[in-house]
Design a protein around this motif. Sequence first.
Motif, PDB file in Angstrom:
ATOM      1  N   HIS A   1       0.788  -1.240   0.000  1.00  0.00           N
ATOM      2  CA  HIS A   1       0.000   0.000   0.000  1.00  0.00           C
ATOM      3  C   HIS A   1       0.817   1.284   0.000  1.00  0.00           C
TER       4      HIS A   1
ATOM      5  N   CYS B   1       4.909   4.584  -3.840  1.00  0.00           N
ATOM      6  CA  CYS B   1       5.408   5.970  -3.731  1.00  0.00           C
ATOM      7  C   CYS B   1       6.594   6.047  -2.772  1.00  0.00           C
ATOM      8  N   HIS B   2       6.466   5.379  -1.613  1.00  0.00           N
ATOM      9  CA  HIS B   2       7.534   5.419  -0.607  1.00  0.00           C
ATOM     10  C   HIS B   2       8.470   4.233  -0.801  1.00  0.00           C
TER      11      HIS B   2
ATOM     12  N   ALA C   1       6.668  11.738  -2.704  1.00  0.00           N
ATOM     13  CA  ALA C   1       6.715  11.188  -1.347  1.00  0.00           C
ATOM     14  C   ALA C   1       8.078  11.538  -0.746  1.00  0.00           C
TER      15      ALA C   1
ATOM     16  N   MET D   1       9.891  10.278   1.800  1.00  0.00           N
ATOM     17  CA  MET D   1      10.837   9.331   2.414  1.00  0.00           C
ATOM     18  C   MET D   1      10.486   7.896   2.036  1.00  0.00           C
TER      19      MET D   1
ATOM     20  N   ALA E   1      11.262  12.188  11.055  1.00  0.00           N
ATOM     21  CA  ALA E   1      10.366  12.522   9.945  1.00  0.00           C
ATOM     22  C   ALA E   1      10.833  13.799   9.263  1.00  0.00           C
ATOM     23  N   LYS E   2      10.595  13.845   7.975  1.00  0.00           N
ATOM     24  CA  LYS E   2      11.012  14.989   7.168  1.00  0.00           C
ATOM     25  C   LYS E   2      10.313  16.285   7.635  1.00  0.00           C
TER      26      LYS E   2
ATOM     27  N   ARG F   1      -1.231   9.661   9.878  1.00  0.00           N
ATOM     28  CA  ARG F   1      -1.707   9.848   8.504  1.00  0.00           C
ATOM     29  C   ARG F   1      -2.623   8.740   8.011  1.00  0.00           C
ATOM     30  N   ILE F   2      -2.473   7.513   8.490  1.00  0.00           N
ATOM     31  CA  ILE F   2      -3.393   6.479   7.995  1.00  0.00           C
ATOM     32  C   ILE F   2      -4.797   6.682   8.563  1.00  0.00           C
TER      33      ILE F   2
ATOM     34  N   LYS G   1      -6.226  14.394   5.095  1.00  0.00           N
ATOM     35  CA  LYS G   1      -5.008  14.225   4.295  1.00  0.00           C
ATOM     36  C   LYS G   1      -4.548  12.772   4.462  1.00  0.00           C
TER      37      LYS G   1
ATOM     38  N   GLN H   1      -2.796   8.308  -0.378  1.00  0.00           N
ATOM     39  CA  GLN H   1      -3.562   9.444  -0.885  1.00  0.00           C
ATOM     40  C   GLN H   1      -4.477   8.994  -2.020  1.00  0.00           C
TER      41      GLN H   1
ATOM     42  N   ASN I   1      -5.885   6.336  -4.577  1.00  0.00           N
ATOM     43  CA  ASN I   1      -5.579   5.002  -4.061  1.00  0.00           C
ATOM     44  C   ASN I   1      -6.494   4.704  -2.880  1.00  0.00           C
TER      45      ASN I   1
ATOM     46  N   LEU J   1      -6.475   2.070   3.544  1.00  0.00           N
ATOM     47  CA  LEU J   1      -6.168   0.727   4.043  1.00  0.00           C
ATOM     48  C   LEU J   1      -7.454   0.054   4.501  1.00  0.00           C
TER      49      LEU J   1
ATOM     50  N   HIS K   1       4.737  14.770  -9.724  1.00  0.00           N
ATOM     51  CA  HIS K   1       3.775  14.736  -8.634  1.00  0.00           C
ATOM     52  C   HIS K   1       2.357  14.631  -9.183  1.00  0.00           C
TER      53      HIS K   1
ATOM     54  N   PRO L   1      -0.796  10.153  -9.036  1.00  0.00           N
ATOM     55  CA  PRO L   1      -0.329   8.777  -8.825  1.00  0.00           C
ATOM     56  C   PRO L   1      -1.471   7.866  -8.380  1.00  0.00           C
TER      57      PRO L   1
END
Length: 440
Positions: free
Chosen positions: A59, A63-64, A72, A74, A86-87, A101-102, A107, A111, A114, A117, A209, A242
């Motif tokens: 999942h 992207c990651h 993405a 990281m 984290a960035k 985020r999940i 947000k 994303q 897609n 989960l 992107h 994406p």
Amino acid sequence: MTHLKLRFASHAFPFASVLLLGGTHVACSSVDVPSTGTGGSGAGTMLLPCDVGVVLEAHCQSCHGEKPSFGAPMPLVSYADLVAPAKSDPTKAVYELVSARIHDDAKPMPQAPNPRLDADATAILDAWLAAKAPAATESCANPTSTTATSGAGGSAPACTPDLKLHAEPWTMPKDTGDAYVCFGVDVTVAKKQQIIGIYPGIDNPTIVHHMLMFDMPKAVSPTPTLCDGGSMGGRLVAVWAPGGAGLDFPAEAGLPLEGTRHYMVQIHYSNLNHLEGEKDASGFDLCTTSELRANDADIVAFGGMTFTVPAQGKLDLTCDLLLPKGTADLHVFSGMPHMHRLGTGISATLLPTSGPQVDLGTRTPWDFDAQYWSANVATLKAGDTVRTRCQWENTTSTNVGFGPKTSDEMCFAFAAYWPKVDSLSNWELPALLAKCAKTQ
Ligand code: HEC
């Protein structure tokens, strides 16, 4: 480093359910992290638990991946990736943001478009994250060589693209995190043709992107050039984010292509990791045919064009268009809601004179970075109403109204339909004629 090779044929995430149901295990990458690493239980080789690795691969890694793509920030591949700072907030470990985020409905990750989960995958991550991401020490049994799927997404094109809207490669400056780049492609045909499919042609997923394709009133420079993220007076024909699919036309119809058309491709690039020398020549790939289908298709915009979102305020607008007497039956086959950055939600609904309502496209929450066409089936008849509801939250200190720049706003629900109605040659007409009012 793996470089994701994009194939049209690969669906966004076809392996997820197979892996979870079949109990197959994927290899967990083994990494040595210092014993000071957060969340770990000891020194030595620290690994992702197998079930966690399976969820991330199915999942997230499109992207990651090891080399992150589509903006993405990281990788989410090894245990070290999950416990790294984290960035966006180096005081937190990546896994702490994963947990947020999940479950973030505004947000979410993954994303749109897609799928979120499912309950099983969410439960696996939740349990692991709640335990503060403990490392596994044993590698997973029965490793397979499952390859990460592409994030380009969508179904395989029903045709072989023969018209490619691309330009010479653009080089992303190392110091630029974000850029909009536009280029024009003029297409001239001697005899009428029809476009029967529009698909993303992604060259360098590391920095692409999202992309938009416009039909312009006049030619745009063929050299990729920095531009505003707005429409520049053009008509939006296609979008890609994406995971999004292409636009397939039904067997009855194609988008007419006659004389000379001025197309413009607009690409949003993201280089958050400031990689050096990333080049890209992405664009859109079209299928055309000279064996004309029975009907011309067209794209029109429902929605509204007269509104003001007050500074530091919200607006919830409902716009109704009554299809006038004498309107022929319009067969809608795909929908694409469109707003700019202050939008929080948009939906378009067919309210027929009789029978059930039909969703013509809902994007709630709205995400400017995740725009896509979604297939639907509806027949619009005279007397029916198309209702578009748009919601915004204006975080700026100026009023914002309708307009083509990204700093302006929009409330458009594009609909692809056939047969083309000539009196709708102004594609904005349905939105222009709609009656809009604050939602009751
Ligand atoms: C289709 C591409 C895509 C997929 C799939 C995806 N992400 Fe993301 N992710 C992004 C992009 C782009 C960003 C940066 C923009 C943002 O934060 O929304 C991001 C940002 C994040 C962040 C925030 C990082 C930070 O430093 O703020 C987290 C956490 C995250 N993703 C976790 C996940 C997880 C977990 C999954 C799978 C369950 C996942 N993502 C699936 C594209 C994707």
